[in-house]
Design an enzyme around this catalytic site. Structure first.
Site, short mmCIF file in Angstrom:
data_model
loop_
_atom_site.label_atom_id
_atom_site.label_comp_id
_atom_site.label_asym_id
_atom_site.label_seq_id
_atom_site.Cartn_x
_atom_site.Cartn_y
_atom_site.Cartn_z
N SER A 137 -19.68 78.85 -24.08
CA SER A 137 -20.87 79.09 -23.23
C SER A 137 -20.51 80.47 -22.34
O SER A 137 -20.08 81.48 -22.79
CB SER A 137 -20.86 77.90 -22.49
OG SER A 137 -22.21 78.02 -21.45
N TYR A 152 -30.76 84.09 -21.61
CA TYR A 152 -29.57 84.01 -22.16
C TYR A 152 -28.78 82.71 -21.41
O TYR A 152 -28.22 81.81 -21.82
CB TYR A 152 -28.65 85.16 -21.83
CG TYR A 152 -27.20 85.07 -22.01
CD1 TYR A 152 -26.59 85.04 -23.38
CD2 TYR A 152 -26.21 85.11 -20.81
CE1 TYR A 152 -25.27 85.05 -23.56
CE2 TYR A 152 -24.95 85.36 -21.11
CZ TYR A 152 -24.30 85.21 -22.41
OH TYR A 152 -22.87 85.06 -22.68
N LYS A 156 -27.52 79.12 -22.69
CA LYS A 156 -26.04 78.63 -22.58
C LYS A 156 -25.85 77.33 -21.69
O LYS A 156 -25.04 76.72 -22.27
CB LYS A 156 -25.06 80.10 -21.68
CG LYS A 156 -24.96 81.08 -22.65
CD LYS A 156 -24.02 80.76 -23.94
CE LYS A 156 -23.42 82.14 -24.26
NZ LYS A 156 -22.75 82.17 -25.64
N1 LIG Z 1 -18.20 89.39 -22.89
C1 LIG Z 1 -18.12 88.64 -22.04
O1 LIG Z 1 -18.28 89.12 -20.97
C2 LIG Z 1 -18.91 87.09 -22.07
C3 LIG Z 1 -18.93 86.70 -21.00
C4 LIG Z 1 -19.39 85.32 -20.90
C5 LIG Z 1 -19.37 84.47 -22.16
N2 LIG Z 1 -19.48 85.11 -23.35
C6 LIG Z 1 -19.73 84.81 -24.52
O2 LIG Z 1 -18.69 84.74 -25.37
C7 LIG Z 1 -18.85 84.90 -26.89
C8 LIG Z 1 -18.24 86.16 -27.50
O3 LIG Z 1 -18.81 87.53 -26.81
P1 LIG Z 1 -18.06 88.77 -26.87
O4 LIG Z 1 -18.66 89.76 -25.83
O5 LIG Z 1 -16.62 88.48 -27.50
O6 LIG Z 1 -18.97 89.11 -28.31
P2 LIG Z 1 -19.05 90.56 -29.22
O7 LIG Z 1 -17.89 91.34 -28.63
O8 LIG Z 1 -20.20 90.96 -28.98
O9 LIG Z 1 -18.87 89.92 -30.55
C9 LIG Z 1 -19.87 89.45 -31.22
C10 LIG Z 1 -19.21 88.61 -32.63
O10 LIG Z 1 -20.18 88.10 -33.05
C11 LIG Z 1 -20.77 88.62 -34.30
N3 LIG Z 1 -22.34 88.43 -34.11
C12 LIG Z 1 -23.23 88.60 -33.35
N4 LIG Z 1 -24.40 88.15 -33.80
C13 LIG Z 1 -24.24 87.72 -35.01
C14 LIG Z 1 -25.17 86.72 -35.76
N5 LIG Z 1 -26.45 86.88 -35.62
N6 LIG Z 1 -24.70 86.27 -36.95
C15 LIG Z 1 -23.18 86.42 -37.12
N7 LIG Z 1 -22.36 87.00 -36.33
C16 LIG Z 1 -22.70 87.58 -35.40
C17 LIG Z 1 -20.50 90.11 -34.21
O11 LIG Z 1 -20.45 90.69 -35.24
P3 LIG Z 1 -21.48 91.53 -36.22
O12 LIG Z 1 -22.17 92.40 -35.06
O13 LIG Z 1 -21.13 92.11 -37.31
O14 LIG Z 1 -22.48 90.19 -36.51
C18 LIG Z 1 -19.06 89.93 -33.37
O15 LIG Z 1 -18.08 89.56 -34.42
C19 LIG Z 1 -20.52 84.87 -26.86
O16 LIG Z 1 -20.83 83.48 -27.05
C20 LIG Z 1 -20.78 85.55 -25.42
O17 LIG Z 1 -22.10 84.87 -25.01
C21 LIG Z 1 -19.08 86.55 -23.36
#
Ligand SMILES: NC(=O)c1ccc[n+]([C@@H]2O[C@H](COP(=O)([O-])OP(=O)(O)OC[C@H]3O[C@@H](n4cnc5c(N)ncnc54)[C@H](OP(=O)(O)O)[C@@H]3O)[C@@H](O)[C@H]2O)c1
Length: 260
Positions: A137, A152, A156
Site C-alpha cells: 500500500s 492514488y 491505496k
Molecule cells: N516509490 C515510492 O516512494 C513508494 C512509496 C509508497 C508506496 N509505493 C508503492 O510501492 C510499490 C512499488 O513502487 P516502486 O516505486 O518500487 O515502483 P516502480 O519502481 O515504478 O516499479 C514498478 C514495477 O511494476 C511494474 N508495472 C507497472 N505497471 C504495471 C502493470 N500495469 N502491469 C504489470 N507490471 C507493471 C513495472 O514494470 P513495467 O513498467 O515494465 O511494467 C515495475 O516492475 C507500488 O505499489 C507503489 O505504489 C512506492
C-alpha cells in the site's frame, strides 16, 4: 541465534518484480531459497538467473488472468503472493483534474491487480491450508496530498481496507494476509525525480531530495527508505518466523506519518 527465514523451496509470485521495490523483493526471496515468478509489462533489464519472468499488464483483467494461469500451469499454486505493483500517473491539479478515466486508472493500477490475483490464487492456498499474501500500500492512504495524490491515495486506502477484510476471511483457514505501507522509497524512479526537481529549482540533488521530503511534511529519519529495506521487511513477513502476524499493516517510512 540463527535467523534462517525458513523459506527454502517455497513458491512465490511477485508483481511489479522488475524495478524498484518489486525487484528488491525478487532478489531477497530468491536469495532466501524461494522459487520466484515475477511479472511486469516489460522484460527486466537485470534479470535474476533462475527467476521466471512473465510479461503481462496486470492492470487489466486479461493480464491478471494470464499471470494466474502461468502460475497455476507452472506450479499448481503459490505459497507466497507479493502484490507490489502500483503507482500513479494522475495529473496534479486536485479533484478537478481527475476525470472518471483517471480514477479508474488509479484503481486498476493499485487495487484491482491484487483483488484479481488473490481471487485466482487463493483457492489453491486454501486447499493446501497455508499461504501468505502481502499487499504493498502506501502511507499516502493516511497522508493524501490533495494537489497530486487524491486518487492514488484513495486507491491505496481501498487496498489496505480490502487487505484487512481478506485477512479476517482467510486467516482462520491458514492464509495470512498483510499489508506494507511504505513512505518515500529511493528507487531508480525516485532518484530520477530528485534530479528533475533539482534541475527545475536550479539546485543539486541533495537539495532536490530535501524539497521532496518537505512536500511530505518531512521525514524524521532524514532520508527515504531503500528498496532493500522494504524487501527485508516483506521477506520477514512472508516467512514462518512471522507466523502469528496477520491482518496488520506495517509502515516503513522513517517516521513520516506523524501520528501513532
Ligand atoms: N516509490 C515510492 O516512494 C513508494 C512509496 C509508497 C508506496 N509505493 C508503492 O510501492 C510499490 C512499488 O513502487 P516502486 O516505486 O518500487 O515502483 P516502480 O519502481 O515504478 O516499479 C514498478 C514495477 O511494476 C511494474 N508495472 C507497472 N505497471 C504495471 C502493470 N500495469 N502491469 C504489470 N507490471 C507493471 C513495472 O514494470 P513495467 O513498467 O515494465 O511494467 C515495475 O516492475 C507500488 O505499489 C507503489 O505504489 C512506492
Amino acid at each position: 541465534m540463527s535467523f534462517d527465514l525458513q523459506l527454502q523451496g517455497k513458491r512465490a509470485l511477485v508483481t511489479g518484480g522488475t524495478k524498484g521495490v518489486g525487484a528488491a523483493v525478487v532478489h531477497a526471496l530468491w536469495d532466501a531459497g524461494v522459487r520466484v515468478m515475477a511479472t511486469a509489462r516489460s522484460a527486466p533489464v537485470h534479470p535474476v538467473d533462475g527467476v521466471l519472468y512473465v510479461a503481462a499488464d496486470v492492470s487489466t483483467a486479461e493480464g491478471a488472468a494470464e499471470v494466474a494461469q502461468a502460475v497455476l500451469s507452472q506450479w499448481g499454486g503459490v505459497d507466497i503472493l507479493v502484490n507490489v505493483v502500483g503507482g500513479s500517473s494522475a495529473p496534479g491539479g486536485g479533484f478537478a483534474a481527475l476525470d472518471d478515466a483517471q480514477w479508474f486508472k488509479e484503481l486498476n493500477q493499485n487495487l484491482m491487480p491484487a483483488v484479481r490475483l488473490d481471487r485466482a490464487l487463493l483457492p489453491a492456498m486454501l486447499a493446501q491450508g497455508s499461504g501468505v499474501i502481502v499487499h504493498v500500500s502506501s502511507i499516502q492512504r493516511l497522508l493524501p496530498l490533495p494537489e497530486s495524490t487524491t486518487a492514488y491515495a484513495a486507491a491505496k486506502a481501498a487496498l489496505s481496507t480490502y487487505s484487512k477484510a481478506l485477512s479476517k476471511e482467510v486467516t482462520p483457514k491458514g492464509v495470512r494476509v498483510l499489508s506494507v505501507a511504505p513512505g518515500w522509497i529511493e528507487t531508480d524512479a525516485a532518484i530520477a525525480l530528485v534530479e528533475r526537481v533539482a534541475a527545475q529549482a536550479g539546485t543539486d540533488a541533495e537539495v532536490g531530495k530535501r524539497i521532496i521530503m518537505q512536500s511530505l511534511g518531512g521525514i524524521p529519519l532524514g532520508r527515504p527508505a531503500k528498496p532493500q529495506e522494504v524487501a527485508d521487511l516483506i521477506s520477514f513477513l512472508v516467512s514462518p518466523r512471522a507466523g502469528s502476524i496477520s491482518g496488520a499493516e506495517y509502515l516503513i517510512d522513517g517516521g513520516t506519518v506523524p501520528t501513532i
